[in-house]
Design a protein around this motif. Structure first.
Motif, PDB file in Angstrom:
ATOM      1  N   ARG A 332      -0.732 -58.396   4.453  1.00  0.00           N
ATOM      2  CA  ARG A 332      -1.705 -58.848   5.447  1.00  0.00           C
ATOM      3  C   ARG A 332      -1.692 -57.892   6.631  1.00  0.00           C
ATOM      4  O   ARG A 332      -1.774 -56.679   6.477  1.00  0.00           O
ATOM      5  N   SER A 333      -1.530 -58.396   7.812  1.00  0.00           N
ATOM      6  CA  SER A 333      -1.456 -57.523   8.982  1.00  0.00           C
ATOM      7  C   SER A 333      -0.013 -57.068   9.138  1.00  0.00           C
ATOM      8  O   SER A 333       0.850 -57.843   9.555  1.00  0.00           O
ATOM      9  N   ASN A 334       0.264 -55.818   8.786  1.00  0.00           N
ATOM     10  CA  ASN A 334       1.637 -55.338   8.799  1.00  0.00           C
ATOM     11  C   ASN A 334       2.081 -55.001  10.217  1.00  0.00           C
ATOM     12  O   ASN A 334       1.835 -53.909  10.717  1.00  0.00           O
ATOM     13  N   GLN A 360      -6.529 -53.730   1.810  1.00  0.00           N
ATOM     14  CA  GLN A 360      -6.465 -54.076   3.238  1.00  0.00           C
ATOM     15  C   GLN A 360      -5.035 -53.964   3.759  1.00  0.00           C
ATOM     16  O   GLN A 360      -4.799 -53.506   4.888  1.00  0.00           O
ATOM     17  N   ASP A 361      -4.065 -54.385   2.932  1.00  0.00           N
ATOM     18  CA  ASP A 361      -2.669 -54.311   3.359  1.00  0.00           C
ATOM     19  C   ASP A 361      -2.237 -52.867   3.578  1.00  0.00           C
ATOM     20  O   ASP A 361      -1.516 -52.555   4.534  1.00  0.00           O
ATOM     21  N   TRP A 363      -4.168 -50.381   4.412  1.00  0.00           N
ATOM     22  CA  TRP A 363      -4.811 -49.883   5.626  1.00  0.00           C
ATOM     23  C   TRP A 363      -4.083 -50.354   6.875  1.00  0.00           C
ATOM     24  O   TRP A 363      -3.920 -49.594   7.838  1.00  0.00           O
ATOM     25  N   SER A 364      -3.588 -51.592   6.859  1.00  0.00           N
ATOM     26  CA  SER A 364      -2.858 -52.093   8.033  1.00  0.00           C
ATOM     27  C   SER A 364      -1.536 -51.355   8.222  1.00  0.00           C
ATOM     28  O   SER A 364      -1.012 -51.283   9.332  1.00  0.00           O
ATOM     29  N   SER A 365      -0.975 -50.786   7.125  1.00  0.00           N
ATOM     30  CA  SER A 365       0.254 -49.998   7.237  1.00  0.00           C
ATOM     31  C   SER A 365      -0.026 -48.565   7.664  1.00  0.00           C
ATOM     32  O   SER A 365       0.785 -47.938   8.351  1.00  0.00           O
TER      33      SER A 365
END
Length: 425
Positions: A332-334, A360-361, A363-365
């Motif tokens: 999720r939002s890492n 999406q995960d 990209w958040s990383s």
């Protein structure tokens, strides 16, 4: 000449071969193994110079065992199994490849005679590798790789071709570089060394024979005048009892120094997972890392839900470990990886767990705030390898395991290619 019937609890069979400084015995109750028994004997010049040296057998046996244990810890495939007595060790039974593989870091000794114009001390980068055919009567002539391949040696069903020569050359240089890094911990320069390979009963090439103070040149502080290896004996024009005592003291010193060649850095790889649901992914990372010799801890904490606790755990590791890598597993939002990276000077690796929203995960990383330097990889093996590369900068055994793994992968591909080429479609 009579031979012992039993050594270290092993009943000896026939004498397979006897060299200048050792005997190799068959073990009827252990058909895949043999026993190597060292002698209290030192020789030089293909045996032209030779003396009895009381205690040398035990010194050589312990030196050899310590060297091979280092190399085994670094992932090198060896014939050496274990010590069985003060002067003997157990080995896999091998057919020996009759080639001495010599690696040189500095030009000295016979290299200078064969290569006039090269100054003593010339540094080889990468190390220089040479091969010599074992033939005492002709003083072990230098052979090219083409001569080795053309000889078509066959041992335990394995023909020594170009692929096998390539493997032994690369393994030879790796063995040298591992021991070079090890001796550097004691401010000793490994100048050159020779090793031999055998083919075991399963057709595998393994590092074999003996590695002791007869096998290398070793200069404390890089100073030739302080040499402590067999060259001291080679250089003697006459040999007195006092000279032999000096040689024995040198060999004993080397044996004792080997106890201090293990890396002293206390490393740790800490895998933080943002949720217990990520445990399976983290266990895969831990297994891959431990297979590379890494010390791994698994922890559960959330940068979003328990920020202070996360930083407290991180700081505990910072206070107790000299080499440290954090691996953050969060989807999720890492926030876990960036929060760790923003509060530590140690490296942080993001490895998000698999999910149906992996894009999406990821990209958040990847999209972290400025000033942060955490990396991102997708697969557990990749996270473990990256952590090992970082720890390997300070721990030569981890570095060696990485190099040995690369060597094994390349050898596996060559075997698969050879098998494929032999098939008829």
């Amino acid at each position: 000449m009579s031979h012992p019937k039993e050594v270290g609890g092993y009943k000896l069979g026939s004498l397979i071969i006897e060299g200048k400084t050792k005997q190799v015995f068959d073990l009827p109750e252990h058909p895949k193994h043999c026993l190597l028994l060292n002698k209290d004997r030192i020789t030089a010049g293909d045996g032209v110079k030779a003396h009895d040296l009381e205690g040398k057998a035990a010194i050589s046996n312990q030196t050899n065992a310590k060297v091979f244990e280092i190399l085994k810890s670094a992932g090198i495939h060896t014939a050496f199994e274990k010590l069985v007595s003060p002067t003997a060790f157990l080995s896999k039974k091998c057919d020996m490849v009759p080639i001495e593989w010599v690696t040189r870091r500095l030009a000295t000794g016979s290299f200078l005679k064969r290569n006039p114009g090269v100054p003593e001390g010339f540094r080889f980068t990468p190390p220089k590798q040479e091969t010599f055919f074992k033939d005492d009567a002709n003083h072990d002539p230098q052979w090219s790789e083409e001569q080795i391949v053309s000889a078509k040696f066959k041992f335990n069903g394995l023909v020594i071709g170009q692929d096998e020569v390539d493997y032994m050359r690369k393994a030879t240089i790796l063995v040298f570089e591992i021991l070079e890094k090890a001796w550097a911990l004691r401010d000793c320069a490994l100048i050159d060394m020779k090793i031999e390979f055998g083919v075991d009963l399963d057709g595998n090439i393994v590092l074999a024979d003996v590695i002791d103070s007869d096998s290398w040149r070793l200069w404390p502080s890089g100073d030739k005048r302080l040499m402590v290896d067999k060259q001291v004996y080679r250089n003697l024009t006459t040999v007195t009892a006092a000279d032999l005592d000096t040689v024995k003291r040198n060999f004993t010193w080397i044996k004792d120094q080997l106890d201090h060649l293990r890396p002293t850095i206390h490393h740790k790889v800490v895998v933080f997972m943002g949720s217990p649901a990520d445990q399976e992914h983290c266990v895969k990372i831990a297994k891959a890392a431990r297979d590379l010799g890494l010390d791994v801890d698994l922890r559960v904490t959330s940068a979003h839900k328990a920020t202070e606790e996360t930083l407290r755990i991180m700081q505990q590791y910072e206070d107790t470990h000299g080499a440290l890598v954090f691996i953050a597993v969060a989807g999720r939002s890492n926030g876990l990886g960036p929060v760790l990276s923003g509060n530590t000077s140690y490296p942080v690796i993001n490895c998000p767990p698999p999910s149906d929203k992996l894009v999406q995960d990821i990209w958040s990383s990847l999209s972290v705030p400025s000033g942060l330097g955490c990396a991102t990889v997708l697969y557990p093996d990749s996270a473990a390898l990256m952590a090992a590369q970082i720890i390997g900068l300070q721990d030569y055994l981890i570095w060696g395991r990485l190099r040995a793994k690369q060597l094994d992968m390349a050898a596996g591909l060559r075997k698969a290619d050879s098998k494929l080429r032999s098939l008829q479609f």
